[in-house]
Motif scaffolding. Sequence first.
Motif, short mmCIF file in Angstrom:
data_model
loop_
_atom_site.label_atom_id
_atom_site.label_comp_id
_atom_site.label_asym_id
_atom_site.label_seq_id
_atom_site.Cartn_x
_atom_site.Cartn_y
_atom_site.Cartn_z
N LEU A 4 0.99 -1.54 0.00
CA LEU A 4 -0.36 0.37 0.04
C LEU A 4 0.93 0.83 0.36
O LEU A 4 1.58 1.19 0.94
N LEU A 5 0.51 2.22 -0.99
CA LEU A 5 0.99 3.48 -1.07
C LEU A 5 0.07 4.38 -0.21
O LEU A 5 -0.73 4.86 -1.07
N MET A 6 0.72 4.83 1.05
CA MET A 6 -0.29 5.89 1.90
C MET A 6 0.82 7.12 1.07
O MET A 6 1.46 7.94 2.27
N VAL A 7 -0.19 8.02 1.02
CA VAL A 7 0.49 9.15 0.46
C VAL A 7 -0.93 10.50 1.83
O VAL A 7 -1.15 10.62 2.27
N ALA A 8 1.24 11.01 2.55
CA ALA A 8 0.44 11.57 3.63
C ALA A 8 0.20 13.02 3.38
O ALA A 8 1.77 13.49 3.06
N HIS A 9 0.36 13.75 3.42
CA HIS A 9 -0.15 15.91 2.05
C HIS A 9 0.77 16.32 3.56
O HIS A 9 1.22 17.50 3.48
N ASP A 10 0.53 16.14 4.89
CA ASP A 10 0.97 17.03 6.20
C ASP A 10 1.83 15.90 7.24
O ASP A 10 0.40 15.34 7.13
N HIS A 11 2.03 16.33 8.12
CA HIS A 11 2.68 15.55 8.84
C HIS A 11 1.59 15.66 9.95
O HIS A 11 1.43 14.64 11.20
N LEU A 12 0.60 16.02 10.35
CA LEU A 12 -0.65 16.27 11.33
C LEU A 12 -2.06 15.04 10.69
O LEU A 12 -3.37 15.62 10.85
N SER A 13 -1.85 14.68 9.60
CA SER A 13 -2.72 13.85 8.50
C SER A 13 -2.12 12.45 8.70
O SER A 13 -2.16 12.00 7.64
N PRO A 14 -1.97 11.95 9.47
CA PRO A 14 -1.61 10.83 9.71
C PRO A 14 -2.83 9.13 9.17
O PRO A 14 -4.36 9.86 8.99
N GLY A 15 -2.55 8.11 8.67
CA GLY A 15 -3.12 6.97 8.08
C GLY A 15 -4.50 6.31 9.75
O GLY A 15 -5.44 5.86 8.99
N GLY A 16 -4.11 6.83 10.99
CA GLY A 16 -5.03 6.70 12.10
C GLY A 16 -5.90 4.78 11.65
O GLY A 16 -5.36 4.04 11.54
N ALA A 17 -6.96 5.24 11.79
CA ALA A 17 -7.57 3.69 12.03
C ALA A 17 -7.73 2.97 11.12
O ALA A 17 -8.27 1.84 10.58
N VAL A 18 -7.69 3.71 9.70
CA VAL A 18 -7.70 3.48 8.21
C VAL A 18 -6.73 2.49 7.89
O VAL A 18 -6.24 1.42 7.59
N SER A 19 -4.94 2.70 8.30
CA SER A 19 -4.10 2.09 7.63
C SER A 19 -3.80 1.28 8.67
O SER A 19 -3.08 1.04 8.19
N ALA A 20 -4.17 1.77 10.06
CA ALA A 20 -4.19 0.48 10.70
C ALA A 20 -4.62 -1.26 10.18
O ALA A 20 -4.49 -1.85 10.44
N ARG A 21 -6.00 -0.80 9.76
CA ARG A 21 -6.71 -1.42 9.23
C ARG A 21 -6.32 -2.42 7.82
O ARG A 21 -6.52 -3.73 7.81
N PHE A 22 -5.90 -1.39 7.17
CA PHE A 22 -4.56 -1.99 5.75
C PHE A 22 -3.61 -3.03 6.31
O PHE A 22 -3.79 -4.31 5.84
N GLU A 23 -2.72 -2.31 7.83
CA GLU A 23 -1.77 -3.44 8.74
C GLU A 23 -2.28 -4.32 8.43
O GLU A 23 -1.89 -5.83 8.85
N GLU A 24 -3.98 -4.47 9.21
CA GLU A 24 -4.18 -6.13 9.62
C GLU A 24 -5.18 -6.76 8.46
O GLU A 24 -4.58 -7.98 9.19
N ARG A 25 -4.98 -6.55 7.45
CA ARG A 25 -5.36 -7.29 6.59
C ARG A 25 -4.17 -7.18 5.83
O ARG A 25 -4.05 -8.09 4.98
N GLY A 26 -2.52 -7.53 6.30
CA GLY A 26 -1.70 -8.07 5.20
C GLY A 26 -0.95 -7.07 4.70
O GLY A 26 0.13 -7.14 4.16
N TYR A 27 -0.91 -5.91 4.68
CA TYR A 27 -0.38 -4.98 3.43
C TYR A 27 0.77 -4.20 3.95
O TYR A 27 0.68 -3.73 5.64
N GLU A 28 1.58 -4.37 3.78
CA GLU A 28 2.81 -3.86 3.80
C GLU A 28 2.70 -2.36 3.57
O GLU A 28 2.28 -2.06 1.95
N ILE A 29 2.90 -1.40 4.01
CA ILE A 29 2.60 0.34 4.03
C ILE A 29 4.12 1.41 4.03
O ILE A 29 4.70 1.10 4.53
#
Length: 231
Positions: A4-29
């Motif tokens: 998964l490519l996660m595009v964070a436009h600034d340092h105050l906008s992390p992926g939070g619960a959404v990126s956490a679920r991608f990780e739980e689904r087996g994605y390398e971020i």
Amino acid sequence: MPRLLMVAHDHLSPGGAVSARFEERGYEITELLVVPEDRFDDPAVEVTFPDPREYDALLVLGAKWSVYGDEVAGWVKPELEMIRTADDAGVPVFGICFGGQLLAQAHGGSVEPSRAPEIGLHAVQGEPAVDGLWFEWHFDGFTPPPDATVIGRNAAAPQAFVLRRNLGLQFHPEVDADGLKGWLGAGGREGAQALGLDSDVLVEHVRATDPATRARAAALVDHFLDVIAVR
């Protein structure tokens, strides 16, 4: 392992619960931070976006700025091209707020100042995956692409659309109370006050819903991966 490519436009906008679920689904971020923290007040940076075809999905997050802002025009244009390339290659894109607006603009929709800005928890009506109470923070809104299917809306704006393997959202399923405090501390408090909101009450309201929001965000990622991304 899917990538998964996660595009964070600034340092105050992390992926939070959404990126956490991608990780739980087996994605390398792999995270791409577009505007470094030391350029937060001067976001006219030069960015080289990677080839999206090297990834199995893209997660495009929110941002402080407007898609149409002159100060970000230098990197918005190549990011739009990356999103179009992903679509042409069948790489699914999950876009949140600014990311959803980019998705809309990339595929023939538009972005403009909202007639009804939203901050706080607001109801969205639509398909089960998006129906319910979600956190909002936007002063712009998108008009979905002509061939997109709107799957969520409220009185203020379209809130979610699907286009082929792409999901564009106006709301923020990833935000929790701690993330909100970061936004408020970086100039967001004034925006909240302009809408008549008490920032401390807003944080506590969001904190009370954090567990339910995390669960619903995970279900939304599942819907994206299991239904939208496999069309």
